[in-house]
Design a protein around this motif. Structure first.
Motif, PDB file in Angstrom:
ATOM      1  N   THR A   1       0.841  -1.207   0.000  1.00 24.52           N
ATOM      2  CA  THR A   1       0.000   0.000   0.000  1.00 24.52           C
ATOM      3  C   THR A   1       0.870   1.249   0.000  1.00 24.52           C
ATOM      4  N   VAL A   2       1.823   1.306   0.905  1.00 20.24           N
ATOM      5  CA  VAL A   2       2.703   2.479   0.984  1.00 20.24           C
ATOM      6  C   VAL A   2       3.461   2.659  -0.326  1.00 20.24           C
ATOM      7  N   TYR A   3       4.020   1.583  -0.862  1.00 20.14           N
ATOM      8  CA  TYR A   3       4.777   1.676  -2.113  1.00 20.14           C
ATOM      9  C   TYR A   3       3.895   2.181  -3.250  1.00 20.14           C
ATOM     10  N   SER A   4       2.708   1.567  -3.412  1.00 24.27           N
ATOM     11  CA  SER A   4       1.850   1.935  -4.547  1.00 24.27           C
ATOM     12  C   SER A   4       1.398   3.384  -4.463  1.00 24.27           C
ATOM     13  N   GLU A   5       1.176   3.877  -3.262  1.00 21.84           N
ATOM     14  CA  GLU A   5       0.664   5.232  -3.130  1.00 21.84           C
ATOM     15  C   GLU A   5       1.759   6.294  -3.208  1.00 21.84           C
ATOM     16  N   PHE A   6       2.963   5.952  -2.819  1.00 24.97           N
ATOM     17  CA  PHE A   6       4.046   6.928  -2.905  1.00 24.97           C
ATOM     18  C   PHE A   6       4.792   6.867  -4.231  1.00 24.97           C
ATOM     19  N   PHE A   7       4.897   5.686  -4.813  1.00 27.70           N
ATOM     20  CA  PHE A   7       5.728   5.526  -6.002  1.00 27.70           C
ATOM     21  C   PHE A   7       4.971   5.064  -7.245  1.00 27.70           C
TER      22      PHE A   7
END
Length: 154
Positions: free
Chosen positions: A28-34
């Protein structure tokens, strides 16, 4: 009674639950930031499809833990039981509804204030469950270590 198979189930289910939550959180963090919105939708879709794995592993962890230690524990066992109850409540009342809501919002391309608010709540809830389960793993390992016979000096 041979407790070994139940102990293996308990440890494995707990590890699967922890790793699944960590995978949900980090993807989730990866997809939303990158990533872009398409990646966010893919991640939300994958999370929704993997929820049965998480729910099953949490149930197995709880059931096997209650079978291994049926009496209300005090000390380390009491803390582990309380943490598991908190993680289950957080998962049922916060994380599950949030995952479903975010899946539908992302699938509809609605990345609005409601989406981001619930996403923030879900991330806080995920971090809480990772902490609770991580502490239980730590305490479980300390119990295992305490039960091992001490080697006598030669």
């Amino acid at each position: 009674m041979n407790r070994q198979p139940l102990t293996v189930i308990h440890r494995t289910a707990g590890a699967v639950a922890f790793l699944t939550i960590a995978a949900f959180f980090s993807s989730t963090v990866y997809s939303e930031f990158f990533g872009d919105h398409a990646l966010v939708v893919q991640v939300k879709h994958a999370i929704l499809w993997c929820l049965p794995l998480l729910i099953g592993s949490m149930v197995l962890t709880g059931l096997s833990g209650n079978k291994l230690y049926p009496a209300k524990g005090k000390g380390v066992m009491g803390r582990k039981q309380m943490r598991m109850k908190l993680a289950a409540m957080n998962g049922t009342l916060v994380m599950l509804p949030a995952a479903v809501f975010l899946f539908f919002k992302a699938s509809a391309g609605e990345f609005d204030a409601y989406f981001w608010t619930v996403q923030g709540i879900e991330l806080v809830g995920g971090a809480l469950n990772l902490s609770l389960i991580g502490l239980n793993i730590r305490d479980g390992l300390s119990l295992k270590k305490a039960k091992q016979p001490r080697q006598q000096a030669a």
